[in-house]
Design an enzyme around this catalytic site. Structure first.
Site, PDB file in Angstrom:
ATOM      1  N   CYS A 150      44.831  39.600  30.122  1.00 43.93           N
ATOM      2  CA  CYS A 150      45.448  40.955  30.117  1.00 43.93           C
ATOM      3  C   CYS A 150      46.773  41.332  30.443  1.00 43.93           C
ATOM      4  O   CYS A 150      47.296  42.286  30.389  1.00 43.93           O
ATOM      5  CB  CYS A 150      44.522  41.700  31.210  1.00 43.93           C
ATOM      6  SG  CYS A 150      42.800  41.789  30.734  1.00 43.93           S
ATOM      7  N   ASN A 183      38.644  47.907  27.096  1.00 46.83           N
ATOM      8  CA  ASN A 183      39.567  46.992  27.482  1.00 46.83           C
ATOM      9  C   ASN A 183      39.945  46.093  26.474  1.00 46.83           C
ATOM     10  O   ASN A 183      39.010  45.248  26.144  1.00 46.83           O
ATOM     11  CB  ASN A 183      39.076  46.061  28.794  1.00 46.83           C
ATOM     12  CG  ASN A 183      40.168  45.319  29.524  1.00 46.83           C
ATOM     13  OD1 ASN A 183      41.017  44.782  28.641  1.00 46.83           O
ATOM     14  ND2 ASN A 183      39.709  44.688  30.572  1.00 46.83           N
ATOM     15  N   HIS A 219      47.513  48.713  32.289  1.00 44.81           N
ATOM     16  CA  HIS A 219      46.486  47.896  31.678  1.00 44.81           C
ATOM     17  C   HIS A 219      45.422  48.547  31.845  1.00 44.81           C
ATOM     18  O   HIS A 219      44.725  48.742  32.827  1.00 44.81           O
ATOM     19  CB  HIS A 219      46.450  46.394  31.957  1.00 44.81           C
ATOM     20  CG  HIS A 219      45.261  45.588  31.617  1.00 44.81           C
ATOM     21  ND1 HIS A 219      44.899  45.586  30.374  1.00 44.81           N
ATOM     22  CD2 HIS A 219      44.360  44.967  32.226  1.00 44.81           C
ATOM     23  CE1 HIS A 219      43.839  45.179  30.103  1.00 44.81           C
ATOM     24  NE2 HIS A 219      43.261  44.505  31.357  1.00 44.81           N
TER      25      HIS A 219
HETATM   26  N1  ACO Z   1      24.622  47.929  32.541  1.00 41.08           N
HETATM   27  C1  ACO Z   1      23.682  48.033  33.813  1.00 41.08           C
HETATM   28  N2  ACO Z   1      23.844  47.407  34.837  1.00 41.08           N
HETATM   29  C2  ACO Z   1      24.513  46.393  34.997  1.00 41.08           C
HETATM   30  C3  ACO Z   1      25.657  46.192  33.865  1.00 41.08           C
HETATM   31  C4  ACO Z   1      25.717  47.017  32.673  1.00 41.08           C
HETATM   32  N3  ACO Z   1      26.694  46.792  31.583  1.00 41.08           N
HETATM   33  N4  ACO Z   1      26.373  45.275  34.466  1.00 41.08           N
HETATM   34  C5  ACO Z   1      26.290  44.759  35.512  1.00 41.08           C
HETATM   35  N5  ACO Z   1      25.030  45.341  35.920  1.00 41.08           N
HETATM   36  C6  ACO Z   1      24.245  45.668  37.020  1.00 41.08           C
HETATM   37  C7  ACO Z   1      24.363  44.216  37.935  1.00 41.08           C
HETATM   38  O1  ACO Z   1      23.348  43.377  37.217  1.00 41.08           O
HETATM   39  C8  ACO Z   1      24.144  44.572  39.375  1.00 41.08           C
HETATM   40  O2  ACO Z   1      22.667  44.709  39.347  1.00 41.08           O
HETATM   41  P1  ACO Z   1      21.918  44.228  40.967  1.00 41.08           P
HETATM   42  O3  ACO Z   1      22.667  45.055  41.982  1.00 41.08           O
HETATM   43  O4  ACO Z   1      20.579  44.624  40.934  1.00 41.08           O
HETATM   44  O5  ACO Z   1      22.198  42.782  40.925  1.00 41.08           O
HETATM   45  C9  ACO Z   1      24.805  45.867  39.434  1.00 41.08           C
HETATM   46  O6  ACO Z   1      24.901  46.430  38.055  1.00 41.08           O
HETATM   47  C10 ACO Z   1      26.011  45.900  40.224  1.00 41.08           C
HETATM   48  O7  ACO Z   1      26.789  44.828  39.481  1.00 41.08           O
HETATM   49  P2  ACO Z   1      28.381  44.518  40.181  1.00 41.08           P
HETATM   50  O8  ACO Z   1      28.941  43.548  39.172  1.00 41.08           O
HETATM   51  O9  ACO Z   1      28.293  44.594  41.442  1.00 41.08           O
HETATM   52  O10 ACO Z   1      29.012  46.017  39.476  1.00 41.08           O
HETATM   53  P3  ACO Z   1      30.280  46.731  39.868  1.00 41.08           P
HETATM   54  O11 ACO Z   1      30.167  48.082  40.527  1.00 41.08           O
HETATM   55  O12 ACO Z   1      31.244  45.764  40.533  1.00 41.08           O
HETATM   56  O13 ACO Z   1      30.664  46.859  38.495  1.00 41.08           O
HETATM   57  C11 ACO Z   1      32.398  45.945  36.866  1.00 41.08           C
HETATM   58  C12 ACO Z   1      31.079  45.638  37.533  1.00 41.08           C
HETATM   59  C13 ACO Z   1      32.386  47.498  35.966  1.00 41.08           C
HETATM   60  C14 ACO Z   1      32.702  44.892  35.809  1.00 41.08           C
HETATM   61  C15 ACO Z   1      33.581  46.004  37.718  1.00 41.08           C
HETATM   62  O14 ACO Z   1      33.263  44.971  38.650  1.00 41.08           O
HETATM   63  C16 ACO Z   1      34.907  45.793  37.229  1.00 41.08           C
HETATM   64  O15 ACO Z   1      35.472  46.769  36.483  1.00 41.08           O
HETATM   65  N6  ACO Z   1      35.634  44.689  37.669  1.00 41.08           N
HETATM   66  C17 ACO Z   1      37.070  44.555  37.094  1.00 41.08           C
HETATM   67  C18 ACO Z   1      36.784  44.069  35.713  1.00 41.08           C
HETATM   68  C19 ACO Z   1      38.108  43.911  35.108  1.00 41.08           C
HETATM   69  O16 ACO Z   1      39.266  44.591  35.649  1.00 41.08           O
HETATM   70  N7  ACO Z   1      38.522  43.135  34.431  1.00 41.08           N
HETATM   71  C20 ACO Z   1      39.955  43.202  33.949  1.00 41.08           C
HETATM   72  C21 ACO Z   1      40.400  41.904  33.544  1.00 41.08           C
HETATM   73  S1  ACO Z   1      39.782  41.604  31.964  1.00 41.08           S
HETATM   74  C22 ACO Z   1      40.794  40.283  31.428  1.00 41.08           C
HETATM   75  O17 ACO Z   1      41.881  39.771  31.909  1.00 41.08           O
HETATM   76  C23 ACO Z   1      40.210  39.494  30.244  1.00 41.08           C
END
Ligand code: ACO
Length: 349
Positions: free
Chosen positions: A114, A306, A276
């Site tokens: 990223c 993304n 980003h």
């Molecule tokens: N649809 C429905 N439910 C989902 C999904 C989905 N697509 N994905 C995960 N869940 C569920 C999980 O299984 C979990 O369920 P559980 O509570 O029953 O175990 C629940 O949702 C919460 O999961 P978390 O991973 O804790 O969700 P979070 O609120 O953290 O959101 C996300 C996830 C959107 C990925 C967030 O953490 C995020 O944006 N992180 C940053 C990602 C990022 O910035 N990446 C950038 C760099 S990319 C690069 O460099 C290549």
């Protein structure tokens, strides 16, 4: 020493639109979950077997070259940032070079995910400042949809990513205090596996233990891809979303503050911030922290998801096309991602 500037910018996104509802048909997710957690409504997917990371890069590069008022023959160096190259090797840079009839000039591939575009822009800036090159083509392009896990197991990652490309031409300028004022690059490999695409690779379990991979006995067998890795489908990116999120909201403001301080400026001097496009919530957090208004921050994750190394140049290109980046504006670019790597660039447009 000369200054460098962005002399032309362009982007390309594939035609195919994939909505959250489309994804909900193939995995257990919902439009509501994706919108709420990430801000994403839809993303673009490249046309399989026809488009590639390098072909999308070519489309963006053509526009950047034209807008810089030069031709392919004037480009004297290529820098290509991607985490989803057409081939494992050689890199996407030489494939773009072949398609654009630029044989002979150097082509460098950047692997900083990223932050890839900001790393690439910084390298171009150094080459131009020192007088080594006059027209550096910098490309960020990704074909994520070629290798995501579209089963429910991979939903935390696959709903986030989209395909596309952006490109700029970096040239020298004699105008004082114009162009790229500074770039700031950082990394912390301690977190390498928090967001990673581990297999296939040559690691042989060295960092994570060998048991889970089922390596063959012989010294002369390949350990890149074992039957077990294949059977377990351990061939997709993985991410600890919350760990990435926590670090991102810390590092974005930090690296922007570093750029401002280096140039004796404050956040009140920023005309437009192009972060980003990792997650709308991350960008909103950064906006609040810097005290910027909605129209000072470019957000297009809603349409494209993304796009990793392509996200900053696509967002900058769209903002420029919409007249949001004007002559004399202070433009701040910032990114954070896998590695972890992060960086910023301040540009007087
Ligand atoms: N649809 C429905 N439910 C989902 C999904 C989905 N697509 N994905 C995960 N869940 C569920 C999980 O299984 C979990 O369920 P559980 O509570 O029953 O175990 C629940 O949702 C919460 O999961 P978390 O991973 O804790 O969700 P979070 O609120 O953290 O959101 C996300 C996830 C959107 C990925 C967030 O953490 C995020 O944006 N992180 C940053 C990602 C990022 O910035 N990446 C950038 C760099 S990319 C690069 O460099 C290549």
């Amino acid at each position: 020493m000369k200054q460098s500037k962005i002399a032309g910018i362009g982007h390309y996104v594939p035609k195919k639109i994939v909505t959250n509802h489309d994804l909900a048909e193939v995995m257990d997710t919902s439009d509501e979950w994706i919108r709420e957690r990430t801000g994403i409504i839809e993303r673009r997917y490249a046309e399989r077997h026809k488009e590639t990371t390098s072909t999308m890069g070519v489309e963006a590069a053509k526009i950047a070259i034209e807008r810089a008022g030069i031709t392919n023959k004037d480009v004297d160096f290529i820098i290509f940032a991607t985490l989803s190259p057409d081939y494992y090797f050689p890199g996407a840079g030489v494939l773009l070079q072949r398609q654009m009839d630029m044989a002979g000039i150097g082509a460098l591939d950047i692997r900083n995910q990223c932050s890839g575009f900001i790393y690439a822009l910084s390298v171009a800036d150094q080459f131009v400042k020192t007088g080594m090159y006059k027209n550096v083509l910098v490309v960020g392009s990704e074909f994520h949809s070629s290798g995501l896990d579209f089963s429910t197991k991979g939903r935390n990652i696959s709903v986030i990513f989209g395909d596309g490309a952006g490109a700029v031409i970096v040239q020298p300028t004699d105008v004082k205090n114009k162009g790229i004022l500074s770039t700031h690059l950082h990394a912390d490999g301690e977190y390498a596996e928090k967001l990673a695409f581990i297999n296939p690779g040559s690691h042989g379990g060295a960092f994570l233990g060998t048991e889970q991979y089922g390596y063959p006995e012989g010294d002369f067998d390949s350990i890149w891809l074992t039957d077990k890795i294949w059977a377990d489908k351990d061939i997709y990116p993985n991410m600890e979303g919350q760990a990435v999120f926590k670090m991102a909201v810390q590092k974005f403001p930090e690296v922007i503050a570093e750029a401002l301080s280096k140039n004796k400026l404050t956040s009140a001097d920023i005309d437009i911030l192009v972060p980003h496009q990792a997650n709308l919530r991350i960008s909103q957090f950064v906006q609040k922290k810097l005290g910027l208004k909605d129209d000072q921050v470019v957000n297009n994750i809603q349409k494209y998801g993304n796009t990793t190394a392509a996200s900053v140049p696509i967002a900058l290109s769209e903002a420029w096309e919409a007249g949001r980046v004007k002559d004399g504006d202070l433009v701040c670019l910032a990114a954070f991602g896998s590695g972890f790597t992060w960086g910023s660039a301040l540009i007087r447009w």
